[in-house]
Design an enzyme around this catalytic site. Structure first.
Site, PDB file in Angstrom:
ATOM      1  N   ASP A  42       0.833  -1.210   0.000  1.00 12.12           N
ATOM      2  CA  ASP A  42       0.000   0.000   0.000  1.00 12.12           C
ATOM      3  C   ASP A  42       0.869   1.262   0.000  1.00 12.12           C
ATOM      4  O   ASP A  42       1.993   1.249   0.487  1.00 12.12           O
ATOM      5  CB  ASP A  42      -0.916  -0.020   1.241  1.00 12.12           C
ATOM      6  CG  ASP A  42      -2.063   0.967   1.103  1.00 12.12           C
ATOM      7  OD1 ASP A  42      -2.355   1.411  -0.028  1.00 12.12           O
ATOM      8  OD2 ASP A  42      -2.664   1.312   2.132  1.00 12.12           O
TER       9      ASP A  42
ATOM     10  N   HIS B 292       2.452   3.388  -8.961  1.00 10.08           N
ATOM     11  CA  HIS B 292       2.360   1.959  -9.278  1.00 10.08           C
ATOM     12  C   HIS B 292       3.598   1.529 -10.078  1.00 10.08           C
ATOM     13  O   HIS B 292       4.151   0.462  -9.854  1.00 10.08           O
ATOM     14  CB  HIS B 292       1.087   1.651 -10.069  1.00 10.08           C
ATOM     15  CG  HIS B 292      -0.177   1.994  -9.332  1.00 10.08           C
ATOM     16  ND1 HIS B 292      -0.361   1.668  -8.006  1.00 10.08           N
ATOM     17  CD2 HIS B 292      -1.314   2.635  -9.719  1.00 10.08           C
ATOM     18  CE1 HIS B 292      -1.563   2.094  -7.617  1.00 10.08           C
ATOM     19  NE2 HIS B 292      -2.148   2.688  -8.637  1.00 10.08           N
TER      20      HIS B 292
ATOM     21  N   LEU C 217      11.497 -19.948  -5.415  1.00 12.95           N
ATOM     22  CA  LEU C 217      10.461 -19.164  -4.727  1.00 12.95           C
ATOM     23  C   LEU C 217       9.090 -19.313  -5.409  1.00 12.95           C
ATOM     24  O   LEU C 217       8.982 -19.205  -6.625  1.00 12.95           O
ATOM     25  CB  LEU C 217      10.860 -17.679  -4.746  1.00 12.95           C
ATOM     26  CG  LEU C 217       9.835 -16.691  -4.206  1.00 12.95           C
ATOM     27  CD1 LEU C 217       9.701 -16.817  -2.691  1.00 12.95           C
ATOM     28  CD2 LEU C 217      10.215 -15.252  -4.575  1.00 12.95           C
TER      29      LEU C 217
HETATM   30  C1  FPP Z   1      -1.809   0.112  -3.477  1.00 14.94           C
HETATM   31  O1  FPP Z   1      -1.430   1.458  -3.421  1.00 14.94           O
HETATM   32  C2  FPP Z   1      -1.378  -0.505  -4.735  1.00 14.94           C
HETATM   33  C3  FPP Z   1      -2.184  -1.145  -5.625  1.00 14.94           C
HETATM   34  C4  FPP Z   1      -3.637  -1.304  -5.420  1.00 14.94           C
HETATM   35  C5  FPP Z   1      -1.669  -1.697  -6.875  1.00 14.94           C
HETATM   36  C6  FPP Z   1      -0.366  -2.399  -6.695  1.00 14.94           C
HETATM   37  C7  FPP Z   1       0.071  -2.919  -7.977  1.00 14.94           C
HETATM   38  C8  FPP Z   1       1.347  -2.895  -8.407  1.00 14.94           C
HETATM   39  C9  FPP Z   1       2.495  -2.330  -7.661  1.00 14.94           C
HETATM   40  C10 FPP Z   1       1.642  -3.567  -9.677  1.00 14.94           C
HETATM   41  C11 FPP Z   1       2.091  -4.934  -9.302  1.00 14.94           C
HETATM   42  C12 FPP Z   1       2.602  -5.708 -10.409  1.00 14.94           C
HETATM   43  C13 FPP Z   1       3.119  -6.947 -10.256  1.00 14.94           C
HETATM   44  C14 FPP Z   1       3.745  -7.604 -11.410  1.00 14.94           C
HETATM   45  C15 FPP Z   1       3.058  -7.673  -8.962  1.00 14.94           C
HETATM   46  P1  FPP Z   1      -2.570   2.556  -3.421  1.00 14.94           P
HETATM   47  O2  FPP Z   1      -2.833   2.942  -4.825  1.00 14.94           O
HETATM   48  O3  FPP Z   1      -3.743   2.046  -2.661  1.00 14.94           O
HETATM   49  O4  FPP Z   1      -1.868   3.707  -2.644  1.00 14.94           O
HETATM   50  P2  FPP Z   1      -2.575   4.834  -1.743  1.00 14.94           P
HETATM   51  O5  FPP Z   1      -3.149   4.108  -0.553  1.00 14.94           O
HETATM   52  O6  FPP Z   1      -1.436   5.713  -1.369  1.00 14.94           O
HETATM   53  O7  FPP Z   1      -3.603   5.507  -2.584  1.00 14.94           O
END
Ligand code: FPP
Length: 249
Positions: A24, A41, A135
């Site tokens: 997060d 992201h 893994l």
């Molecule tokens: C949460 O931060 C993040 C997500 C919902 C998306 C995470 C996805 C990725 C990092 C891509 C992953 C890719 C692979 C290949 C595993 P948020 O957007 O909720 O952050 P905030 O709480 O600050 O708004």
């Protein structure tokens, strides 16, 4: 940190078999830099790459990443589609390297809900790496713990209805058999980055006895050193599983 030094520090305690992470804080990381959320992201991918590599080197057997929740579909359409593109692009770009390093990719969640190209990209990656024994990298995609439990309950109800199972035979083991994570040990260590203190529908059944590690660091800044700090913190705890301290030691 050099691999040998890292191993020397961590090998003095238990290496968690299964680490699960709620990644997060991508959006807030971007906002703090006046960047669009999707840039967070994108940078989060660099953390994913580093944490996957580090877990492999440390000897963690399972790493589950909460990549996209059942509830994340409610985000603005542009953000959802950017995440899906990022997911597909990352799998395509990284899969050969993951394969070379013996990583076995799998997923939990309702893959059917993903756009076709992203779903196929994931399925290709799963197929390519299915005989690897390094893994186990598990991506939670369109995943929700409550939805998973409902699915399991429905499957059990079907078995009872068809006469394959008796009501009295319902047990923890029978329920676990119907979860996405059947055959995967429960997480020993559950990490949440980004400062919030909640499970957000992640691995509700499986995390019953997981050690929680809550970090204020946003996911794009959560790298190998932060992971090592989390594992050291985990190693300093006593897991009692409902027993007394004396019974354990
Ligand atoms: C949460 O931060 C993040 C997500 C919902 C998306 C995470 C996805 C990725 C990092 C891509 C992953 C890719 C692979 C290949 C595993 P948020 O957007 O909720 O952050 P905030 O709480 O600050 O708004």
């Amino acid at each position: 940190m050099p691999t040998l030094l890292k191993k020397e520090i961590l090998d003095q305690g238990d290496i968690p078999t299964h680490i699960a992470i709620i990644m997060d804080g991508n959006g807030r990381w971007a906002k703090a830099r006046n960047l669009p959320r999707v840039a967070g992201h994108g940078e989060g991918i660099n953390s994913v790459r580093e944490i996957v590599r580090a877990c492999g080197e440390i000897g963690v057997s399972y790493l589950t990443l909460y990549t996209f929740s059942s509830e994340n579909w409610q985000r603005p359409r542009t953000e959802v589609s950017a995440i899906m593109k990022l997911l597909l692009g990352t799998i395509k770009k990284e899969i050969k390297n993951l394969h070379k390093n013996g990583v076995k990719l799998s997923s939990i969640g309702n893959l059917e809900e993903l756009p076709k190209d992203s779903r196929e990209g994931i399925l290709n990656g799963i197929e390519m790496t299915r005989n690897n024994n390094g893994l186990n990298l598990i991506l939670a995609l369109s995943y929700g713990g409550r939805q998973e439990l409902l699915m399991a309950i429905r499957r059990i109800a079907d078995k009872i209805q068809s006469g394959e199972m008796e009501k009295d035979q319902i047990s923890e083991e029978k329920l676990v058999n119907e979860l996405y994570t059947t055959n995967v040990p429960d997480p020993d260590l559950l990490i949440r980055t980004g400062g919030e203190h909640r499970l957000s529908n992640f691995l509700l059944w499986q995390s019953a006895y997981s050690e929680l590690y809550l970090s204020d660091i946003f996911w794009p800044d959560f790298r190998e050193n932060e992971l090592i700090t989390a594992i050291l913190d985990y190693q300093a705890r006593q897991r009692r599983f409902g027993k007394t301290g004396e019974q354990i030691s």
